[in-house]
Design an enzyme around this catalytic site. Structure first.
Site, PDB file in Angstrom:
ATOM      1  N   ARG A  60       1.292  -1.273   0.043  1.00 59.38           N
ATOM      2  CA  ARG A  60       0.361  -0.202  -0.186  1.00 59.38           C
ATOM      3  C   ARG A  60       1.132   1.228  -0.211  1.00 59.38           C
ATOM      4  O   ARG A  60       1.505   1.270   0.463  1.00 59.38           O
ATOM      5  CB  ARG A  60      -0.977   0.396   0.517  1.00 59.38           C
ATOM      6  N   GLU A 106      -3.445   7.553  -5.692  1.00 59.90           N
ATOM      7  CA  GLU A 106      -3.874   7.200  -7.212  1.00 59.90           C
ATOM      8  C   GLU A 106      -5.078   7.009  -7.751  1.00 59.90           C
ATOM      9  O   GLU A 106      -6.201   7.649  -6.632  1.00 59.90           O
ATOM     10  CB  GLU A 106      -3.615   5.909  -7.697  1.00 59.90           C
ATOM     11  N   HIS A 114      -1.277   0.342 -10.226  1.00 60.53           N
ATOM     12  CA  HIS A 114      -1.631  -0.688  -9.557  1.00 60.53           C
ATOM     13  C   HIS A 114      -2.729  -1.898 -10.328  1.00 60.53           C
ATOM     14  O   HIS A 114      -3.414  -2.096  -9.827  1.00 60.53           O
ATOM     15  CB  HIS A 114      -2.786   0.479  -8.683  1.00 60.53           C
TER      16      HIS A 114
END
Length: 315
Positions: free
Chosen positions: A234, A263, A281
């Protein structure tokens, strides 16, 4: 008999939304122009939330749903869910562990290899004509037999370390205690000491208040100007400002990142750097894994409303 109303916080692939829509009444929160008004209009009917790991369910959302019984998270991370409020209300929470573990580990190792060997730059070298006009690509660093540190030896960290063993790397890890399932790897309790011991430092921790910015200036400086930081956990586990400062002034050699604060709108300073590999991601981004994740979200919701045991409970 009317369907159970579910708040769908973010979009899912069609193969997931189809079964969810057939079984439940979906209220598509992510399409609302005024989310507060949307919750006010539909909140009294909603008994479940289907969300994604990075979207979660905050205190305001949970409090707007008086009949809420369960939050089903599409992803392994649940740090964006207000667990304290859920626990206080007796609301169940589930996630999707295990099914994405190996894909995340695969991408982490691929990121290490791509960055260490300069693969994205090398492709540009070929496509842009530099190979023909300027000759061989600048030399990069080997990976095999180097020192790897794994910060957090849970499911994903363990799979990362297994893959690194195939490169004959010296593997060390940090966690709350030594792991009996890792007898061949070195336990180093302190993250700063682990970074000092590492050429490549993988961050594979679950995120929590206790791990926020655990990779800060001290850890980054300990990794040093020849080290590489790889984050597949994370964004909150890393002090992003400290990381950017170190990458810009050469105190850290390089980084490979799949997650970022804010993001998908990442800090533009990252875009100016040639010593960081940026990924969107997508560590769990394979068709096979995303289908398994969606099925687990669905199965947990169905199990709850049919009075059966949850498959992967968090709370």
């Amino acid at each position: 008999m009317s369907k159970v109303a579910i708040l769908q916080v973010g979009p899912y692939p069609a193969w997931d939304e189809g079964p969810l829509g057939e079984k439940f009444t979906l209220h598509r929160y992510f399409e609302a122009s005024d989310t507060a008004a949307f919750l006010k209009a539909h909140g009294s009917d909603i008994r479940g939330i289907a969300t994604r790991g990075e979207l979660g369910a905050n205190k305001a959302m949970i409090e707007a749903l008086p009949k809420l019984e369960i939050i089903s998270v599409y992803g392994v991370g649940f740090d964006a869910v207000d667990l304290a409020t859920a626990r206080e209300r007796g609301i169940r929470v589930t996630n999707t562990p295990d099914v994405l573990t190996k894909d995340v580990a695969d991408l982490g190792v691929a990121m290490m290899l791509a960055q260490a060997r300069g693969m994205t730059g090398a492709e540009t070298w070929v496509r842009g004509g530099d190979w023909a006009s300027r000759g061989l690509y600048p030399l990069k660093s080997r990976v095999h037999e180097k020192r790897a540190g794994v910060l957090g030896l849970g499911r994903i960290g363990f799979e990362v370390a297994k893959r690194l063993a195939g490169f004959d790397m010296d593997i060390a890890y940090s966690d709350v205690e030594p792991k009996t399932y890792a007898p061949d790897w070195t336990f180093i309790a302190d993250p700063v000491t682990l970074a000092q011991h590492s050429d490549f430092l993988f961050v594979t921790l679950a995120a929590s208040a206790a791990t926020r910015h655990i990779v800060g200036k001290q850890v980054i400086d300990a990794l040093g100007p020849d080290g590489m930081l790889i984050n597949i956990s994370r964004a909150s586990n890393i002090d992003e400002q400290a990381l950017l400062d170190a990458l810009e002034n050469g105190r850290l050699g390089s980084a490979a990142l799949d997650v970022f604060e804010g993001e998908p709108k990442i800090n533009p300073r990252f875009l100016e750097l040639d010593n960081v590999l940026l990924q969107p991601h997508h560590a769990s981004g394979t068709v096979e894994t995303r289908k398994a994740m969606g099925k687990l979200v669905y199965d947990n919701l169905v199990a709850h409303f049919e009075g059966r045991d949850l498959l992967t409970p968090v709370l």
